[in-house]
Design a protein around this motif. Structure first.
Motif, PDB file in Angstrom:
ATOM      1  N   GLY A  81      17.972 -73.375 136.933  1.00 39.33           N
ATOM      2  CA  GLY A  81      18.294 -72.341 136.124  1.00 39.33           C
ATOM      3  C   GLY A  81      18.332 -72.853 134.677  1.00 39.33           C
ATOM      4  O   GLY A  81      18.329 -73.435 134.278  1.00 39.33           O
ATOM      5  N   GLY A  82      19.801 -72.450 134.142  1.00 43.64           N
ATOM      6  CA  GLY A  82      20.305 -72.190 133.224  1.00 43.64           C
ATOM      7  C   GLY A  82      19.037 -72.163 131.899  1.00 43.64           C
ATOM      8  O   GLY A  82      17.983 -71.315 131.884  1.00 43.64           O
ATOM      9  N   PHE A  83      19.364 -72.530 130.792  1.00 40.57           N
ATOM     10  CA  PHE A  83      18.299 -71.950 129.698  1.00 40.57           C
ATOM     11  C   PHE A  83      16.603 -71.988 129.616  1.00 40.57           C
ATOM     12  O   PHE A  83      15.960 -71.846 129.766  1.00 40.57           O
ATOM     13  CB  PHE A  83      18.614 -72.306 127.946  1.00 40.57           C
ATOM     14  CG  PHE A  83      18.018 -73.361 127.174  1.00 40.57           C
ATOM     15  CD1 PHE A  83      16.962 -74.242 126.842  1.00 40.57           C
ATOM     16  CD2 PHE A  83      19.390 -75.225 127.789  1.00 40.57           C
ATOM     17  CE1 PHE A  83      17.342 -75.507 127.233  1.00 40.57           C
ATOM     18  CE2 PHE A  83      18.277 -76.203 128.130  1.00 40.57           C
ATOM     19  CZ  PHE A  83      17.345 -76.314 127.108  1.00 40.57           C
ATOM     20  N   GLU A  84      16.883 -73.802 130.538  1.00 42.20           N
ATOM     21  CA  GLU A  84      15.478 -74.108 130.612  1.00 42.20           C
ATOM     22  C   GLU A  84      14.471 -72.599 131.520  1.00 42.20           C
ATOM     23  O   GLU A  84      13.792 -73.016 131.703  1.00 42.20           O
ATOM     24  CB  GLU A  84      15.265 -75.441 131.945  1.00 42.20           C
ATOM     25  CG  GLU A  84      15.723 -76.488 130.923  1.00 42.20           C
ATOM     26  CD  GLU A  84      17.310 -76.517 130.758  1.00 42.20           C
ATOM     27  OE1 GLU A  84      17.844 -75.430 131.211  1.00 42.20           O
ATOM     28  OE2 GLU A  84      17.676 -77.662 130.975  1.00 42.20           O
ATOM     29  N   GLY A  85      15.328 -71.916 132.352  1.00 41.61           N
ATOM     30  CA  GLY A  85      14.718 -70.544 133.581  1.00 41.61           C
ATOM     31  C   GLY A  85      14.842 -69.745 132.836  1.00 41.61           C
ATOM     32  O   GLY A  85      14.153 -68.812 133.749  1.00 41.61           O
ATOM     33  N   MET A  86      14.515 -70.007 131.873  1.00 40.64           N
ATOM     34  CA  MET A  86      13.855 -68.521 130.979  1.00 40.64           C
ATOM     35  C   MET A  86      12.384 -67.810 130.600  1.00 40.64           C
ATOM     36  O   MET A  86      12.197 -67.157 130.015  1.00 40.64           O
ATOM     37  CB  MET A  86      15.170 -68.476 129.680  1.00 40.64           C
ATOM     38  CG  MET A  86      16.583 -68.162 129.354  1.00 40.64           C
ATOM     39  SD  MET A  86      17.388 -68.476 128.355  1.00 40.64           S
ATOM     40  CE  MET A  86      16.686 -66.394 127.279  1.00 40.64           C
ATOM     41  N   PHE A  87      11.903 -68.677 131.555  1.00 38.29           N
ATOM     42  CA  PHE A  87      10.386 -68.477 131.127  1.00 38.29           C
ATOM     43  C   PHE A  87      10.260 -67.373 132.887  1.00 38.29           C
ATOM     44  O   PHE A  87       9.142 -66.678 132.806  1.00 38.29           O
ATOM     45  CB  PHE A  87       9.457 -69.567 130.823  1.00 38.29           C
ATOM     46  CG  PHE A  87       9.633 -70.667 132.777  1.00 38.29           C
ATOM     47  CD1 PHE A  87       9.943 -70.545 133.546  1.00 38.29           C
ATOM     48  CD2 PHE A  87      10.803 -72.040 132.570  1.00 38.29           C
ATOM     49  CE1 PHE A  87       9.581 -71.460 134.534  1.00 38.29           C
ATOM     50  CE2 PHE A  87      10.988 -73.052 133.038  1.00 38.29           C
ATOM     51  CZ  PHE A  87      10.372 -72.446 134.561  1.00 38.29           C
ATOM     52  N   PHE A  88      11.163 -67.511 133.347  1.00 36.45           N
ATOM     53  CA  PHE A  88      10.896 -66.381 134.540  1.00 36.45           C
ATOM     54  C   PHE A  88      11.334 -65.132 133.816  1.00 36.45           C
ATOM     55  O   PHE A  88      10.279 -64.229 134.584  1.00 36.45           O
ATOM     56  CB  PHE A  88      11.736 -66.891 135.798  1.00 36.45           C
ATOM     57  CG  PHE A  88      11.117 -67.802 136.294  1.00 36.45           C
ATOM     58  CD1 PHE A  88       9.904 -67.901 137.518  1.00 36.45           C
ATOM     59  CD2 PHE A  88      12.418 -69.058 136.383  1.00 36.45           C
ATOM     60  CE1 PHE A  88      10.066 -69.374 138.252  1.00 36.45           C
ATOM     61  CE2 PHE A  88      11.663 -69.940 137.214  1.00 36.45           C
ATOM     62  CZ  PHE A  88      10.686 -70.206 138.103  1.00 36.45           C
ATOM     63  N   PRO A  89      12.127 -64.949 133.480  1.00 38.03           N
ATOM     64  CA  PRO A  89      12.278 -63.173 133.189  1.00 38.03           C
ATOM     65  C   PRO A  89      11.052 -63.432 131.922  1.00 38.03           C
ATOM     66  O   PRO A  89      10.934 -62.081 131.953  1.00 38.03           O
ATOM     67  CB  PRO A  89      14.095 -63.500 132.403  1.00 38.03           C
ATOM     68  CG  PRO A  89      14.237 -64.098 132.847  1.00 38.03           C
ATOM     69  CD  PRO A  89      13.748 -65.700 133.193  1.00 38.03           C
ATOM     70  N   ASP A  90      10.679 -64.136 131.139  1.00 37.67           N
ATOM     71  CA  ASP A  90       9.784 -63.719 130.127  1.00 37.67           C
ATOM     72  C   ASP A  90       8.546 -63.767 130.902  1.00 37.67           C
ATOM     73  O   ASP A  90       7.938 -63.190 130.396  1.00 37.67           O
ATOM     74  CB  ASP A  90       8.969 -65.708 128.991  1.00 37.67           C
ATOM     75  CG  ASP A  90       8.556 -64.766 128.266  1.00 37.67           C
ATOM     76  OD1 ASP A  90       8.790 -64.430 127.415  1.00 37.67           O
ATOM     77  OD2 ASP A  90       7.422 -65.810 128.498  1.00 37.67           O
TER      78      ASP A  90
END
Length: 359
Positions: A81-90
């Motif tokens: 989760g958190g900002f670190e997990g934004m590679f999934f939406p990317d």
């Protein structure tokens, strides 16, 4: 100095990610993925570049069609989760562009663990009406992260994100979403609505002022959104915004005894100053008191920035203020030597000005 955000993607994190993907898809080559992510250029990559690089390497090492890959990643994403997990939406942004329906469902799910606010923007650009209809539906979602995405994803000036030039020119497609969220139970969502309004105000102030006039006074949560959504208009002393919040003409208000204690200071010092606000009337009444620093820029010209001192309904005839203002070098503001200017503004009117030297 604080640890750079990009260092959240370290060796342990990438190995944990690789193990989780392998647990969901046993054919995934964990060692290959780690080695390709943390390649010879890894140390030079900044946060967003690292995020996109991780997405690209997941795509290479999974080597699956989008529908099968996203099924694996949706399962894995719950542990990141958190900002670190934004590679999934990317990942969806980079590789799901040809599967609209599945991408929409994936972004709706993934935003509940991190945020899809960046990844949704190419879909808005590709088909604004279709995507905004989806986002209007998200504005009624039971999960507040999805409701926030409905607003945050379509902000015309979302920081660090792909621009939405069509919405800078004409924000009308955004307004139904803001209407639906203007009394949302979540402050997290309401803050996004306010930020969206503030974005719109920078290009279309009349649209925001009309929206605010139509909704002010109807609900405390909406009034909070309106106040925060008009912050740029208030800093610009836009007359219509000042009137909206009851800040009257300040002709009868005086600023006296403006004094800078150290009118010659070095970069890194604090500027110390004080002043008095007074009136001959029975009371000062409702005032928005600000100070403005005209900074010397690299080209030698001066550029103003507004800072709030107080915002209140004063029942006295006189009130004194003392403040200090830092001239430490910051990543967001670099200071240059030269003659600067300090001004005191009341209800949008400059009342007193002094100059000072920064060395």
């Amino acid at each position: 100095m604080p640890e750079p955000l990009k260092n959240a993607y370290n060796q342990d994190y990438i190995e944990r990610l690789a193990s989780s993907i392998q647990a969901s898809w046993p054919a995934f080559d964990k060692q290959l993925f780690v080695s390709r992510v943390m390649d010879s250029e890894w140390e030079d990559k900044e946060l967003k570049a690292r995020m996109k690089h991780i997405s690209a390497m997941m795509h290479e090492c999974l080597s699956l069609p989008f529908d099968r890959a996203i099924a694996v990643l949706l399962e894995v994403s719950q542990g990141f989760g958190g900002f670190e997990g934004m590679f999934f939406p990317d990942y969806v942004e980079q590789f799901g562009v040809d599967d609209w329906e599945l991408s929409v469902l994936a972004l709706e799910t993934l935003t509940q663990y991190s945020s899809s606010e960046f990844a949704v923007r190419p879909m808005i650009i590709r088909d604004p009406s279709r995507m905004m209809e989806v986002m209007l539906g998200w504005a009624s979602h039971e999960n507040y992260h999805v409701r926030r995405l409905a607003s945050e994803g379509c902000r015309p000036r979302l920081p660090w994100a792909m621009a939405l030039p069509e919405f800078k020119q004409d924000p009308r497609l955004i307004l139904p979403i803001l209407n639906k969220l203007k009394q949302d139970e979540s402050l997290y969502v309401r803050r996004s609505v306010a930020n969206n309004l503030n974005d719109i105000a920078k290009d279309n102030p009349d649209v925001v002022l009309k929206w605010c006039c139509d909704h002010i006074g109807q609900h405390p949560d909406t009034d909070w959104i309106i106040k925060h959504g008009c912050r740029t208009l208030l800093k610009q002393a836009t007359p219509e915004a000042m009137a909206l919040f009851g800040y009257a003409d300040a002709t009868s208000v005086n600023v006296t005894d403006l004094l800078i204690s150290n009118d010659k200071l070095s970069i890194g010092d604090d500027l110390r100053f004080g002043f008095t606000v007074s009136t001959q009337r029975e009371a000062l009444s409702k005032l928005r008191i600000e100070y403005i620093v005209d900074y010397v820029k690299a080209n030698g010209r001066r550029s103003p920035k507004v800072f709030q001192v107080s915002e209140s309904d004063f029942n006295q005839r006189e009130v004194a203020f003392e403040r200090k203002h830092s001239f430490r070098q910051m990543t967001t503001r670099k200071h240059y030597p030269g003659v600067h200017q300090l001004s005191i503004r009341v209800n949008g009117e400059i009342k007193a000005t002094l100059e000072f030297d920064l060395y």
